[in-house]
Design a protein around this motif. Structure first.
Motif, mmCIF file in Angstrom:
data_model
loop_
_atom_site.group_PDB
_atom_site.id
_atom_site.type_symbol
_atom_site.label_atom_id
_atom_site.label_comp_id
_atom_site.label_asym_id
_atom_site.label_seq_id
_atom_site.Cartn_x
_atom_site.Cartn_y
_atom_site.Cartn_z
ATOM 1 N N PRO A 135 0.804 -1.241 0.000
ATOM 2 C CA PRO A 135 0.000 0.000 0.000
ATOM 3 C C PRO A 135 0.832 1.284 0.000
ATOM 4 O O PRO A 135 0.352 2.318 -0.451
ATOM 5 C CB PRO A 135 -0.829 -0.111 1.284
ATOM 6 C CG PRO A 135 -0.726 -1.521 1.731
ATOM 7 C CD PRO A 135 0.495 -2.112 1.114
ATOM 8 N N ASP A 136 2.068 1.216 0.506
ATOM 9 C CA ASP A 136 2.925 2.406 0.486
ATOM 10 C C ASP A 136 3.569 2.615 -0.869
ATOM 11 O O ASP A 136 4.279 3.602 -1.070
ATOM 12 C CB ASP A 136 4.001 2.307 1.570
ATOM 13 C CG ASP A 136 3.412 2.372 2.967
ATOM 14 O OD1 ASP A 136 2.311 2.958 3.125
ATOM 15 O OD2 ASP A 136 4.035 1.829 3.899
ATOM 16 N N GLY A 137 3.359 1.687 -1.779
ATOM 17 C CA GLY A 137 3.879 1.810 -3.136
ATOM 18 C C GLY A 137 5.201 1.111 -3.327
ATOM 19 O O GLY A 137 5.840 0.647 -2.375
ATOM 20 N N LEU A 138 5.615 1.037 -4.578
ATOM 21 C CA LEU A 138 6.888 0.433 -4.961
ATOM 22 C C LEU A 138 7.584 1.329 -5.969
ATOM 23 O O LEU A 138 6.922 1.991 -6.780
ATOM 24 C CB LEU A 138 6.655 -0.940 -5.602
ATOM 25 C CG LEU A 138 6.148 -2.055 -4.698
ATOM 26 C CD1 LEU A 138 5.731 -3.269 -5.544
ATOM 27 C CD2 LEU A 138 7.205 -2.449 -3.691
ATOM 28 N N LYS A 139 8.898 1.321 -5.926
ATOM 29 C CA LYS A 139 9.667 2.025 -6.953
ATOM 30 C C LYS A 139 9.550 1.247 -8.256
ATOM 31 O O LYS A 139 9.310 0.033 -8.253
ATOM 32 C CB LYS A 139 11.132 2.130 -6.540
ATOM 33 C CG LYS A 139 11.350 3.084 -5.393
ATOM 34 C CD LYS A 139 12.819 3.270 -5.136
ATOM 35 C CE LYS A 139 13.005 4.274 -4.012
ATOM 36 N NZ LYS A 139 14.406 4.592 -3.805
ATOM 37 N N MET A 140 9.724 1.937 -9.358
ATOM 38 C CA MET A 140 9.611 1.308 -10.666
ATOM 39 C C MET A 140 10.607 0.150 -10.803
ATOM 40 O O MET A 140 10.264 -0.895 -11.344
ATOM 41 C CB MET A 140 9.847 2.338 -11.769
ATOM 42 C CG MET A 140 8.761 3.388 -11.852
ATOM 43 S SD MET A 140 7.194 2.737 -12.441
ATOM 44 C CE MET A 140 7.526 2.663 -14.179
ATOM 45 N N SER A 141 11.813 0.324 -10.312
ATOM 46 C CA SER A 141 12.816 -0.740 -10.422
ATOM 47 C C SER A 141 12.379 -1.980 -9.643
ATOM 48 O O SER A 141 12.605 -3.116 -10.076
ATOM 49 C CB SER A 141 14.178 -0.254 -9.924
ATOM 50 O OG SER A 141 14.084 0.175 -8.575
ATOM 51 N N GLU A 142 11.733 -1.773 -8.502
ATOM 52 C CA GLU A 142 11.251 -2.896 -7.704
ATOM 53 C C GLU A 142 10.074 -3.584 -8.402
ATOM 54 O O GLU A 142 9.968 -4.813 -8.409
ATOM 55 C CB GLU A 142 10.846 -2.432 -6.308
ATOM 56 C CG GLU A 142 10.397 -3.529 -5.387
ATOM 57 C CD GLU A 142 11.465 -4.583 -5.072
ATOM 58 O OE1 GLU A 142 11.094 -5.663 -4.589
ATOM 59 O OE2 GLU A 142 12.664 -4.331 -5.313
ATOM 60 N N LEU A 143 9.192 -2.804 -8.998
ATOM 61 C CA LEU A 143 8.091 -3.383 -9.774
ATOM 62 C C LEU A 143 8.638 -4.230 -10.927
ATOM 63 O O LEU A 143 8.181 -5.355 -11.156
ATOM 64 C CB LEU A 143 7.205 -2.279 -10.346
ATOM 65 C CG LEU A 143 5.991 -1.860 -9.555
ATOM 66 C CD1 LEU A 143 5.335 -0.638 -10.182
ATOM 67 C CD2 LEU A 143 4.997 -2.987 -9.417
ATOM 68 N N SER A 144 9.605 -3.701 -11.608
ATOM 69 C CA SER A 144 10.216 -4.415 -12.727
ATOM 70 C C SER A 144 10.830 -5.730 -12.260
ATOM 71 O O SER A 144 10.649 -6.773 -12.893
ATOM 72 C CB SER A 144 11.280 -3.519 -13.370
ATOM 73 O OG SER A 144 11.906 -4.178 -14.427
ATOM 74 N N ARG A 145 11.532 -5.697 -11.133
ATOM 75 C CA ARG A 145 12.163 -6.901 -10.590
ATOM 76 C C ARG A 145 11.115 -7.925 -10.185
ATOM 77 O O ARG A 145 11.215 -9.107 -10.511
ATOM 78 C CB ARG A 145 13.044 -6.547 -9.394
ATOM 79 C CG ARG A 145 13.860 -7.724 -8.863
ATOM 80 C CD ARG A 145 14.649 -7.354 -7.625
ATOM 81 N NE ARG A 145 13.808 -7.152 -6.452
ATOM 82 C CZ ARG A 145 13.234 -8.152 -5.761
ATOM 83 N NH1 ARG A 145 13.395 -9.396 -6.112
ATOM 84 N NH2 ARG A 145 12.496 -7.876 -4.701
ATOM 85 N N ARG A 146 10.082 -7.477 -9.501
ATOM 86 C CA ARG A 146 9.034 -8.398 -9.029
ATOM 87 C C ARG A 146 8.228 -9.003 -10.178
ATOM 88 O O ARG A 146 7.798 -10.148 -10.106
ATOM 89 C CB ARG A 146 8.086 -7.677 -8.068
ATOM 90 C CG ARG A 146 8.703 -7.387 -6.722
ATOM 91 C CD ARG A 146 7.795 -6.500 -5.881
ATOM 92 N NE ARG A 146 8.414 -6.188 -4.620
ATOM 93 C CZ ARG A 146 8.255 -6.923 -3.513
ATOM 94 N NH1 ARG A 146 7.497 -7.991 -3.535
ATOM 95 N NH2 ARG A 146 8.862 -6.571 -2.408
ATOM 96 N N LEU A 147 8.014 -8.225 -11.224
ATOM 97 C CA LEU A 147 7.239 -8.714 -12.369
ATOM 98 C C LEU A 147 8.122 -9.440 -13.383
ATOM 99 O O LEU A 147 7.607 -10.025 -14.339
ATOM 100 C CB LEU A 147 6.511 -7.552 -13.047
ATOM 101 C CG LEU A 147 5.464 -6.851 -12.184
ATOM 102 C CD1 LEU A 147 4.952 -5.589 -12.873
ATOM 103 C CD2 LEU A 147 4.314 -7.791 -11.863
ATOM 104 N N MET A 148 9.426 -9.370 -13.186
ATOM 105 C CA MET A 148 10.407 -10.013 -14.063
ATOM 106 C C MET A 148 10.266 -9.550 -15.513
ATOM 107 O O MET A 148 10.253 -10.346 -16.453
ATOM 108 C CB MET A 148 10.323 -11.537 -13.952
ATOM 109 C CG MET A 148 10.671 -12.042 -12.569
ATOM 110 S SD MET A 148 10.669 -13.829 -12.410
ATOM 111 C CE MET A 148 8.915 -14.163 -12.309
ATOM 112 N N VAL A 149 10.121 -8.228 -15.671
ATOM 113 C CA VAL A 149 10.051 -7.617 -16.999
ATOM 114 C C VAL A 149 10.972 -6.399 -17.014
ATOM 115 O O VAL A 149 11.435 -5.936 -15.972
ATOM 116 C CB VAL A 149 8.609 -7.200 -17.384
ATOM 117 C CG1 VAL A 149 7.689 -8.406 -17.470
ATOM 118 C CG2 VAL A 149 8.052 -6.174 -16.418
#
Length: 171
Positions: free
Chosen positions: A73-87
């Motif tokens: 809920p506090d959000g994620l940095k774009m780099s973390e989103l990319s890492r988690r989504l593996m894209v």
């Protein structure tokens, strides 16, 4: 009759997606396991993509990004989103741009790093994700209904062992 027709279509879809047709009994067991896992993954993803599109006019990458943000809920940095989504970062940026335009996510500057920002779901984004999450979970349950509880537990343990082994390998 319609159910029989749907069954024929489902079987045709499975055969179309079936990577195992590349392998024979003469191929190494590890190759056959890999192709079986890949085939199952593709079938599950195809089913989820179709159902999300038909039921919510949404895509699987969009659902996955919103799911990550819902868990944080506090959000994620774009780099973390990319890492988690593996894209790639570009894929996340394009999808995020579209969700921002639709009012489903917001970008907020990171006060500790002016070069980055955090992405969060808006209240409308949370509501839209929650409308999709329940049916999505039921679809996954349905797709894995061919295995009983003990088989799912066993499969989880085996895949965990494989994942740990793969984590020890260097590229």
């Amino acid at each position: 009759m319609e159910n029989a027709h749907n069954s024929v279509e489902s079987n045709a879809a499975v055969e179309t997606l079936d990577h195992e047709t590349r392998a024979t009994d003469r191929d190494h067991e590890a190759l056959r396991v890999w192709l079986r896992m890949l085939t199952c993954t593709n079938i599950v993803e195809s089913q989820l993509r179709t159902r999300l599109r038909q039921s919510f006019d949404s895509t699987l990458p969009r659902f996955d990004l919103m799911a990550q943000l819902d868990r944080h809920p506090d959000g994620l940095k774009m780099s973390e989103l990319s890492r988690r989504l593996m894209v790639t970062g570009g894929n996340v940026t394009g999808l995020t741009d579209k969700l921002v335009q639709e009012g489903l996510v917001v970008r907020q500057d990171d006060p500790r790093d002016r070069r980055s920002f955090t992405v969060r779901l808006t209240p409308e984004g949370k509501a839209q994700f929650r409308r999709m999450a329940g049916p999505h979970e039921q679809w996954v349950v349905e797709l894995f209904a061919g295995l009983d509880h003990g088989e799912k537990v066993q499969l989880l343990k085996l895949l965990d062992r494989l994942k740990k082994h793969l984590g020890t390998l260097s590229v």
